[in-house]
Design a protein around this motif. Sequence first.
Motif, PDB file in Angstrom:
ATOM      1  N   VAL A  95     -12.279   2.977 -18.060  1.00 40.41           N
ATOM      2  CA  VAL A  95     -11.483   4.056 -17.493  1.00 40.41           C
ATOM      3  C   VAL A  95     -10.511   3.424 -16.506  1.00 40.41           C
ATOM      4  CG1 VAL A  95     -13.280   5.805 -17.772  1.00 40.41           C
ATOM      5  CG2 VAL A  95     -13.172   4.482 -15.660  1.00 40.41           C
ATOM      6  N   GLU A  96      -9.449   4.165 -16.181  1.00 36.91           N
ATOM      7  CA  GLU A  96      -8.468   3.652 -15.231  1.00 36.91           C
ATOM      8  C   GLU A  96      -8.253   4.672 -14.129  1.00 36.91           C
ATOM      9  OE1 GLU A  96      -4.595   1.188 -15.934  1.00 36.91           O
ATOM     10  OE2 GLU A  96      -4.076   3.315 -16.120  1.00 36.91           O
ATOM     11  N   GLY A  97      -8.454   4.226 -12.896  1.00 39.89           N
ATOM     12  CA  GLY A  97      -8.171   5.062 -11.735  1.00 39.89           C
ATOM     13  C   GLY A  97      -6.806   4.685 -11.197  1.00 39.89           C
ATOM     14  N   VAL A  98      -6.030   5.685 -10.808  1.00 34.41           N
ATOM     15  CA  VAL A  98      -4.680   5.423 -10.296  1.00 34.41           C
ATOM     16  C   VAL A  98      -4.474   6.129  -8.969  1.00 34.41           C
ATOM     17  CG1 VAL A  98      -3.659   5.058 -12.570  1.00 34.41           C
ATOM     18  CG2 VAL A  98      -3.680   7.331 -11.610  1.00 34.41           C
ATOM     19  N   ALA A  99      -3.569   5.573  -8.175  1.00 30.68           N
ATOM     20  CA  ALA A  99      -3.187   6.178  -6.898  1.00 30.68           C
ATOM     21  C   ALA A  99      -1.745   5.807  -6.607  1.00 30.68           C
ATOM     22  CB  ALA A  99      -4.110   5.691  -5.783  1.00 30.68           C
ATOM     23  N   GLY A 100      -1.130   6.572  -5.708  1.00 25.44           N
ATOM     24  CA  GLY A 100       0.245   6.273  -5.330  1.00 25.44           C
ATOM     25  C   GLY A 100       1.215   6.393  -6.480  1.00 25.44           C
ATOM     26  N   GLY A 101       1.011   7.374  -7.330  1.00 27.95           N
ATOM     27  CA  GLY A 101       1.915   7.559  -8.461  1.00 27.95           C
ATOM     28  C   GLY A 101       1.889   6.400  -9.438  1.00 27.95           C
ATOM     29  N   GLN A 122       3.756  -5.859   1.278  1.00 27.62           N
ATOM     30  CA  GLN A 122       4.452  -6.123   2.534  1.00 27.62           C
ATOM     31  C   GLN A 122       3.462  -5.889   3.674  1.00 27.62           C
ATOM     32  OE1 GLN A 122       7.922  -3.638   2.683  1.00 27.62           O
ATOM     33  NE2 GLN A 122       8.403  -4.023   0.546  1.00 27.62           N
ATOM     34  N   PRO A 123       3.465  -6.760   4.682  1.00 27.01           N
ATOM     35  CA  PRO A 123       2.534  -6.583   5.798  1.00 27.01           C
ATOM     36  C   PRO A 123       2.605  -5.195   6.436  1.00 27.01           C
ATOM     37  CG  PRO A 123       3.586  -8.720   5.949  1.00 27.01           C
ATOM     38  CD  PRO A 123       4.268  -7.979   4.833  1.00 27.01           C
ATOM     39  N   SER A 124       3.778  -4.605   6.484  1.00 28.61           N
ATOM     40  CA  SER A 124       3.913  -3.289   7.106  1.00 28.61           C
ATOM     41  C   SER A 124       3.251  -2.182   6.267  1.00 28.61           C
ATOM     42  CB  SER A 124       5.388  -2.961   7.338  1.00 28.61           C
ATOM     43  OG  SER A 124       6.068  -2.872   6.099  1.00 28.61           O
ATOM     44  N   GLU A 125       2.969  -2.466   5.010  1.00 30.20           N
ATOM     45  CA  GLU A 125       2.368  -1.492   4.098  1.00 30.20           C
ATOM     46  C   GLU A 125       0.864  -1.713   3.919  1.00 30.20           C
ATOM     47  OE1 GLU A 125       4.085   1.053   2.920  1.00 30.20           O
ATOM     48  OE2 GLU A 125       5.935   0.297   3.816  1.00 30.20           O
ATOM     49  N   LYS A 126       0.264  -2.587   4.728  1.00 30.88           N
ATOM     50  CA  LYS A 126      -1.145  -2.969   4.571  1.00 30.88           C
ATOM     51  C   LYS A 126      -2.078  -1.751   4.586  1.00 30.88           C
ATOM     52  CE  LYS A 126      -4.676  -5.994   6.560  1.00 30.88           C
ATOM     53  NZ  LYS A 126      -5.754  -5.069   6.777  1.00 30.88           N
ATOM     54  N   GLN A 127      -1.965  -0.892   5.568  1.00 29.46           N
ATOM     55  CA  GLN A 127      -2.857   0.269   5.674  1.00 29.46           C
ATOM     56  C   GLN A 127      -2.696   1.196   4.477  1.00 29.46           C
ATOM     57  OE1 GLN A 127      -5.324   0.960   8.045  1.00 29.46           O
ATOM     58  NE2 GLN A 127      -5.842   2.500   6.508  1.00 29.46           N
ATOM     59  N   MET A 128      -1.456   1.454   4.080  1.00 38.17           N
ATOM     60  CA  MET A 128      -1.227   2.315   2.928  1.00 38.17           C
ATOM     61  C   MET A 128      -1.815   1.688   1.663  1.00 38.17           C
ATOM     62  SD  MET A 128       2.246   3.950   1.285  1.00 38.17           S
ATOM     63  CE  MET A 128       2.920   2.403   0.779  1.00 38.17           C
ATOM     64  N   LEU A 129      -1.641   0.384   1.501  1.00 35.34           N
ATOM     65  CA  LEU A 129      -2.184  -0.306   0.336  1.00 35.34           C
ATOM     66  C   LEU A 129      -3.704  -0.187   0.301  1.00 35.34           C
ATOM     67  CD1 LEU A 129      -1.952  -2.070  -2.159  1.00 35.34           C
ATOM     68  CD2 LEU A 129      -1.809  -4.061  -0.652  1.00 35.34           C
ATOM     69  N   GLU A 130      -4.346  -0.404   1.435  1.00 29.04           N
ATOM     70  CA  GLU A 130      -5.806  -0.283   1.495  1.00 29.04           C
ATOM     71  C   GLU A 130      -6.246   1.131   1.113  1.00 29.04           C
ATOM     72  OE1 GLU A 130      -6.577  -3.656   4.952  1.00 29.04           O
ATOM     73  OE2 GLU A 130      -6.469  -1.539   5.522  1.00 29.04           O
ATOM     74  N   ASP A 131      -5.523   2.142   1.618  1.00 28.51           N
ATOM     75  CA  ASP A 131      -5.851   3.527   1.278  1.00 28.51           C
ATOM     76  C   ASP A 131      -5.662   3.798  -0.212  1.00 28.51           C
ATOM     77  OD1 ASP A 131      -6.384   3.980   3.958  1.00 28.51           O
ATOM     78  OD2 ASP A 131      -4.470   4.985   4.355  1.00 28.51           O
ATOM     79  N   LEU A 132      -4.601   3.251  -0.793  1.00 29.89           N
ATOM     80  CA  LEU A 132      -4.339   3.454  -2.216  1.00 29.89           C
ATOM     81  C   LEU A 132      -5.386   2.760  -3.083  1.00 29.89           C
ATOM     82  CD1 LEU A 132      -0.450   3.168  -2.335  1.00 29.89           C
ATOM     83  CD2 LEU A 132      -1.827   5.237  -2.634  1.00 29.89           C
ATOM     84  N   VAL A 133      -5.825   1.580  -2.669  1.00 30.93           N
ATOM     85  CA  VAL A 133      -6.872   0.882  -3.431  1.00 30.93           C
ATOM     86  C   VAL A 133      -8.161   1.708  -3.390  1.00 30.93           C
ATOM     87  CG1 VAL A 133      -8.359  -1.163  -3.484  1.00 30.93           C
ATOM     88  CG2 VAL A 133      -5.895  -1.431  -3.199  1.00 30.93           C
ATOM     89  N   ALA A 134      -8.509   2.222  -2.225  1.00 29.93           N
ATOM     90  CA  ALA A 134      -9.711   3.053  -2.121  1.00 29.93           C
ATOM     91  C   ALA A 134      -9.569   4.315  -2.978  1.00 29.93           C
ATOM     92  CB  ALA A 134      -9.972   3.424  -0.664  1.00 29.93           C
ATOM     93  N   ALA A 135      -8.395   4.943  -2.948  1.00 28.79           N
ATOM     94  CA  ALA A 135      -8.170   6.153  -3.740  1.00 28.79           C
ATOM     95  C   ALA A 135      -8.248   5.852  -5.240  1.00 28.79           C
ATOM     96  CB  ALA A 135      -6.818   6.774  -3.394  1.00 28.79           C
TER      97      ALA A 135
END
Length: 111
Positions: free
Chosen positions: A34-40, A64-77
Motif C-alpha cells: 500500500v502507499e501512504g501519501v501526504a502533502g499532496g 530545505q533546512p527551513s522546511e524540516k518541521q513540515m517534512l517531519e510532519d508529512l513523513v508522519a502523516a
Amino acid sequence: MKSMEEMIQAAQQAAQTIQKQMEEAQGRLDQIEVEGVAGGGMVKIRATAKGRVVGVSIDDSLMQPSEKQMLEDLVAAAFNDARGKADAASAEEMEKVQSAAGIPPGFKMPF
C-alpha cells in the motif's frame, strides 16, 4: 449419527485447516503493498499490509533546512496513511479467509 470421537476429529481437522489458511493469508500480507501519501503527494511511504515500510519518497522541494518541521510532519502523516491502508488490506485478506471457512464476519480468531 457420528460418534463423539468422530466429531472431535472433524473439529480438529477443521481447526487445522483454518489455522493453515490463516498462516497462508499472513504470508500474503507481506506481499501486498500500500502507499501512504501526504502533502499532496510530496511525501510517499510504501508499506506492506503487515506494516513493514519498504520505501520512502520525498519531493526534492522539501529538502530545505527551513522546511524540516513540515517534512517531519508529512513523513508522519504519510506513514499513518500507509498504516491505515495496510490495516484495511489486512482486514480484507483475513475476511476472505474467514468467509471461505464459514466463520461469521467480525469473529475474532484466537490465533
